[in-house]
Design an enzyme around this catalytic site. Structure first.
Site, PDB file in Angstrom:
ATOM      1  N   LYS A 262     -13.010 -24.774   2.606  1.00 13.73           N
ATOM      2  CA  LYS A 262     -11.950 -25.170   1.673  1.00 13.73           C
ATOM      3  C   LYS A 262     -10.749 -24.275   1.925  1.00 13.73           C
ATOM      4  O   LYS A 262     -10.852 -23.043   1.839  1.00 13.73           O
ATOM      5  CB  LYS A 262     -12.425 -24.985   0.227  1.00 13.73           C
ATOM      6  CG  LYS A 262     -11.587 -25.748  -0.786  1.00 13.73           C
ATOM      7  CD  LYS A 262     -11.729 -27.257  -0.625  1.00 13.73           C
ATOM      8  CE  LYS A 262     -11.705 -28.021  -1.920  1.00 13.73           C
ATOM      9  NZ  LYS A 262     -12.228 -29.388  -1.733  1.00 13.73           N
TER      10      LYS A 262
ATOM     11  N   THR B 131     -17.244 -28.394   0.158  1.00 15.82           N
ATOM     12  CA  THR B 131     -16.037 -27.563   0.074  1.00 15.82           C
ATOM     13  C   THR B 131     -15.631 -27.414  -1.389  1.00 15.82           C
ATOM     14  O   THR B 131     -15.019 -26.416  -1.759  1.00 15.82           O
ATOM     15  CB  THR B 131     -14.890 -28.163   0.905  1.00 15.82           C
ATOM     16  OG1 THR B 131     -14.473 -29.402   0.331  1.00 15.82           O
ATOM     17  CG2 THR B 131     -15.319 -28.378   2.352  1.00 15.82           C
ATOM     18  N   ASP B 132     -15.990 -28.369  -2.206  1.00 16.51           N
ATOM     19  CA  ASP B 132     -15.710 -28.248  -3.643  1.00 16.51           C
ATOM     20  C   ASP B 132     -16.446 -27.046  -4.244  1.00 16.51           C
ATOM     21  O   ASP B 132     -15.911 -26.361  -5.116  1.00 16.51           O
ATOM     22  CB  ASP B 132     -16.133 -29.538  -4.348  1.00 16.51           C
ATOM     23  CG  ASP B 132     -15.728 -29.547  -5.805  1.00 16.51           C
ATOM     24  OD1 ASP B 132     -14.539 -29.785  -6.081  1.00 16.51           O
ATOM     25  OD2 ASP B 132     -16.597 -29.284  -6.665  1.00 16.51           O
TER      26      ASP B 132
ATOM     27  N   PHE C 172      20.231  -4.860  25.451  1.00 12.79           N
ATOM     28  CA  PHE C 172      19.467  -5.712  26.363  1.00 12.79           C
ATOM     29  C   PHE C 172      20.278  -5.840  27.656  1.00 12.79           C
ATOM     30  O   PHE C 172      21.284  -6.551  27.706  1.00 12.79           O
ATOM     31  CB  PHE C 172      19.162  -7.080  25.762  1.00 12.79           C
ATOM     32  CG  PHE C 172      18.216  -7.887  26.603  1.00 12.79           C
ATOM     33  CD1 PHE C 172      16.936  -7.428  26.898  1.00 12.79           C
ATOM     34  CD2 PHE C 172      18.611  -9.108  27.142  1.00 12.79           C
ATOM     35  CE1 PHE C 172      16.068  -8.166  27.699  1.00 12.79           C
ATOM     36  CE2 PHE C 172      17.742  -9.860  27.944  1.00 12.79           C
ATOM     37  CZ  PHE C 172      16.474  -9.381  28.217  1.00 12.79           C
TER      38      PHE C 172
ATOM     39  N   HIS D 122      18.162 -14.845  16.962  1.00  8.78           N
ATOM     40  CA  HIS D 122      19.431 -14.530  17.624  1.00  8.78           C
ATOM     41  C   HIS D 122      20.610 -14.546  16.649  1.00  8.78           C
ATOM     42  O   HIS D 122      20.785 -15.499  15.885  1.00  8.78           O
ATOM     43  CB  HIS D 122      19.694 -15.527  18.742  1.00  8.78           C
ATOM     44  CG  HIS D 122      18.592 -15.580  19.766  1.00  8.78           C
ATOM     45  ND1 HIS D 122      18.182 -14.460  20.464  1.00  8.78           N
ATOM     46  CD2 HIS D 122      17.807 -16.588  20.200  1.00  8.78           C
ATOM     47  CE1 HIS D 122      17.199 -14.794  21.296  1.00  8.78           C
ATOM     48  NE2 HIS D 122      16.942 -16.073  21.149  1.00  8.78           N
TER      49      HIS D 122
ATOM     50  N   ASN E  38      12.703 -13.506  18.216  1.00  6.51           N
ATOM     51  CA  ASN E  38      13.996 -12.833  18.335  1.00  6.51           C
ATOM     52  C   ASN E  38      15.022 -13.742  17.665  1.00  6.51           C
ATOM     53  O   ASN E  38      15.502 -14.706  18.264  1.00  6.51           O
ATOM     54  CB  ASN E  38      14.313 -12.614  19.821  1.00  6.51           C
ATOM     55  CG  ASN E  38      15.474 -11.675  20.025  1.00  6.51           C
ATOM     56  OD1 ASN E  38      16.259 -11.444  19.102  1.00  6.51           O
ATOM     57  ND2 ASN E  38      15.589 -11.131  21.214  1.00  6.51           N
TER      58      ASN E  38
ATOM     59  N   GLN F  34      10.637  -5.912  23.189  1.00  2.90           N
ATOM     60  CA  GLN F  34       9.319  -5.567  23.720  1.00  2.90           C
ATOM     61  C   GLN F  34       8.987  -4.099  23.461  1.00  2.90           C
ATOM     62  O   GLN F  34       7.880  -3.761  23.038  1.00  2.90           O
ATOM     63  CB  GLN F  34       9.273  -5.812  25.247  1.00  2.90           C
ATOM     64  CG  GLN F  34       9.031  -7.243  25.660  1.00  2.90           C
ATOM     65  CD  GLN F  34      10.299  -8.030  25.881  1.00  2.90           C
ATOM     66  OE1 GLN F  34      11.315  -7.758  25.238  1.00  2.90           O
ATOM     67  NE2 GLN F  34      10.236  -9.024  26.745  1.00  2.90           N
TER      68      GLN F  34
ATOM     69  N   ARG G  28      23.852  -4.688  20.156  1.00  2.00           N
ATOM     70  CA  ARG G  28      23.672  -6.027  19.608  1.00  2.00           C
ATOM     71  C   ARG G  28      22.962  -5.931  18.273  1.00  2.00           C
ATOM     72  O   ARG G  28      22.411  -4.890  17.911  1.00  2.00           O
ATOM     73  CB  ARG G  28      22.870  -6.915  20.558  1.00  2.00           C
ATOM     74  CG  ARG G  28      21.462  -6.409  20.806  1.00  2.00           C
ATOM     75  CD  ARG G  28      20.598  -7.437  21.567  1.00  2.00           C
ATOM     76  NE  ARG G  28      19.247  -6.915  21.750  1.00  2.00           N
ATOM     77  CZ  ARG G  28      18.216  -7.624  22.221  1.00  2.00           C
ATOM     78  NH1 ARG G  28      18.397  -8.877  22.588  1.00  2.00           N
ATOM     79  NH2 ARG G  28      17.026  -7.085  22.340  1.00  2.00           N
TER      80      ARG G  28
END
Lengths: 301, 301, 301, 301
Positions: free
Chosen positions: A12, A57-58, A162, A250, A248, A222, A179
């Protein structure tokens, strides 16, 4: 050649359990989304529609709510352990159980500078995660617990570069030495055991990751991810492994020079798609085998 | 009988503008979703495809980013006022402009107990809203500003009743004198003018509403909403009217007695749908006419 | 100056009613999301927490399901009319009722080239909409019905221009005489009465709009919208007014010339945000007053 | 004990590529969401921030759009194979590449009973999926392709039972021999090779699954899933394995007897959460090893 049933499980998903602690006038609240999945001798259900081994599942729904009272929801990990062990220990056809929990934190409302006794607002920041997997009975029983969070949106407005990347004939990106770096971080970690101060460990790991993200001068997302994972492993012996997945997000500098307006890293367009997506595992070289710890069920945790 | 063009407008929706203030090493961030809509002499575009009066929505995108630098994003209301006035004052075919802004708050990351200079996490709680509508030129120019928030998920675990209601033959609900009351509140208010300390007023109104929600012993969500609105109007002369929309996010007590387990207001199922939905306006009896203040464009604000 | 309660209403939103017709082996399915809102003498609930006039939203939930059987869900409009009239006619404190319905179409599964008797897949295309508003009792009772759809994603890969537009110093867009035009159309219309073949009218209006979108050589999305509305009003006397809201889902030609690759309208980036957003009403000059017909409750319809 | 970098990869996720084929007046459209992930010698990026081996994700974005023209998007599988092979074959630091594609089908608009040349509506039903994984160079190169779909909402209004299940002290569910069974099916399959008629195979598998869902008298969703998988494997030699994940979207019979109204399987509440969730693999006993075929990157495919 025969056609056979492979791996299978059922349960469930997404029981929305809210637990109020009201033993005193100062209430506490826990708000979770809990899913359970069972493995075991359920091949007859698939092959012949024979449900005799299938706990509905109940019933699993009933359990999720009942254990919020019987066991309590003081920590999601202990609650998850109790649920998983119940299925494996008490329901004979069950050989393995996995519990996945999303935990939505709340905070007390401030009234006249003090936290109110019984009124809360959803904190709304990251969602805390845990999974518990239990397999086997008695002395052969094995247990795996993972913790983590998702949707922690974090950004640094400088201190990120970067550049000096691989260039081929389809590369048009300009290198940059300053950045905006932003992500909606998913971090998950695997515990070595269950003798853990769950809440303190969670708070400590999160704070450490956030701090590392902030203070590391980043040459690449990274690098930041690896350093966040390393910091956790260095500080927490109870953690065997950290897994990170970071879109990432941007933030593109908007070209205002066309209008004679300077834009030195001040105005950005936050783009939706596409996004870079970096995934890494940081681990101890002697970490125990992960077993089924990462075998996700709902995809939520 | 003729077929005619009725009310019409167009613009650029959901510009995701992020503004970093970096004049010192201690950066600030504003993160908004801004939309602009123009009204005016645009019938030829509809009737004949004649675009001569149509300022492209692409230009409106440029403006949203350019004004984040030229005007700045210190407060979303002043930025919105500048954008709206620019269109009405500087672009001849434009007779009215509406700016809608969603504002996502961030907070500084804590490192060693101090807020970091340039790293932030999304606060994740409510989204702050504002709309600015400007119509007319010169002395005839009129301006309407609304503020508000949405998605403030707030809950009280006691201090709420629902009883003595109207009963017909389809009524099966049991009255209660102690329940969980929760909502994801949308609150919006209309200002009487533009001479307002925007950020302080926002913070004050939000705190007042939250406090009233907490402290009022509630006989109905309806009552709570009215009292929240009244508190704001009593405290803030600059507010003419408050509009509230509150889904009653039902928390159903889970029936554990079937299993011999007591559940005195401790374990709930947080249901998704359906939900009660209460909407109310609280106003001054001498409030100026709302004009187009509430004529929503994107549906987001 | 006094603080007063303004307009207010309440109800049960998003009842997810599924109705199976199974009188023969060939079943039918209707799948709706229905909301009801009541207006009337509910000021005491707001002002004093006095609920004596308040029919619980839980009762409204019961009604939505009960009427799916008692009245049936053959057409959503007749079902909505019955529900609205019930509240106004049968519950004394109620002075006005609004029913909003989202209708999710399904289609029969094909098995060996034939539609299956009792298996269906969600069609998944547009969501059909209707609202019913009823006010007053007996001879004074007035009724407004709107129809429509949302989320019809439609695109033409040629036959669309955008040129000769207004240019200011912030305009950088290049004019184009051949572009992709795409939208996720929201179209709603107001009926003049209730003596309407609802399903046939819906199908006819949708087909007409789609056809007009396809065949008109478009100088602007504005023009296309007006022509779609005009076509409906010319063909359907039962419609007084059409309202259209169309996000311009931008498909940007991807710059491949940088790599020596031609791209003559073949490869596009489908952008998420921002988007142009065009809204227009097309109406008869002698259309009856709209009254509360467009006074949306949930924001879904 | 040392802390080491484990498995890692990076790429560009969710490039929204739209490809128009316009060689004749009868256009064609392909609309995909494509992600690429690279594995290889990227440890220096993590450990030292050294990007010299890192092909920017921005370049991967360029590739996704460029190859939509250079290779074309006739079938998503061939396009994905070309992209994956490009990275492995042409970018020296890359040792493995994974391409994940969501494919949104469109259909021609009908005008006067005929499909229009250049106007389309999003079909809106299931999303087609594929993944391509390529590892190694030259003779050692290995390739894995998976296909599938998600979000196929399918329902049968009779012909489904759930009874004779396992009962413990927390079981309160009543057995039923006639219920509504509905799911939003996710089906994925792994191909044995790449010499496949991709589009015909996709259409055939989907039709077969839908047919099996319809015609099997179901004793459990588990049984239905297995039979759907078996049917595919029996009919398609090119498929080695089928994986199914099916939320049991509960339709609860609404209790109308309280109001003296019969409800023999006619009126249901479609509940959101929680839901049963059944997962199963059906495979050939001699299926080749899955390798990295199922190592999902974005979680979308």
């Amino acid at each position: 050649m025969a056609i056979i049933l492979g791996s299978h499980r059922y349960g469930k998903a997404e029981n929305r359990v809210v637990r109020i602690y009201r033993d005193t006038a100062r209430h506490e609240i826990r708000d979770v989304n809990v899913s359970s999945a069972l493995k075991g001798d359920f091949a007859p259900a698939h092959l012949e529609g024979d449900q005799r081994n299938v706990l509905p599942t109940d019933t699993q729904k009933n359990m999720a709510y009942a254990y919020a009272k019987v066991v309590g929801l003081n920590t999601i990990e202990d609650y998850g352990l109790a649920l998983a062990r119940h299925y494996v220990d008490d329901v004979p056809p069950v050989e393995g159980a996995r519990i996945e929990i999303e935990d939505y934190p709340w905070e007390r409302v401030q009234v006249d500078g003090e936290g109110h006794d019984h009124t809360f607002v959803r904190k709304g920041q990251e969602t805390r995660l845990c999974s518990v997997t239990v397999e086997g009975i008695g002395d052969a029983q094995q247990t795996w617990v993972t913790g983590g969070f998702k949707d922690l949106v974090i950004l640094k407005s400088t201190g990120s570069e970067f550049a000096d990347f691989y260039v081929d004939e389809f590369t048009t990106l300009a290198p940059t030495h300053d950045r905006v770096m932003a992500t909606s971080l998913v971090a998950r970690w695997r515990f070595t055991g269950t003798d853990v101060d769950w809440d303190a460990t969670y708070a400590g790991i999160k704070a450490l990751m956030v701090s590392r993200f902030a203070t590391l001068h980043s040459l690449a997302l990274q690098q930041t991810l690896f350093e966040m994972g390393r910091a956790v492993l260095e500080a927490y012996d109870v953690v065997a492994e950290v897994r990170l997945s970071a879109p990432n997000k941007h933030h593109f500098l908007y070209d205002l020079e066309r209008f004679g307006i300077e834009n030195h890293g001040e105005v950005f367009h936050a783009d939706d798609r596409p996004y870079g997506l970096i995934q890494a595992q940081v681990t101890r070289d002697d970490a125990p085998d992960a077993g089924p710890a990462w075998d996700a069920y709902t995809g939520l945790v």
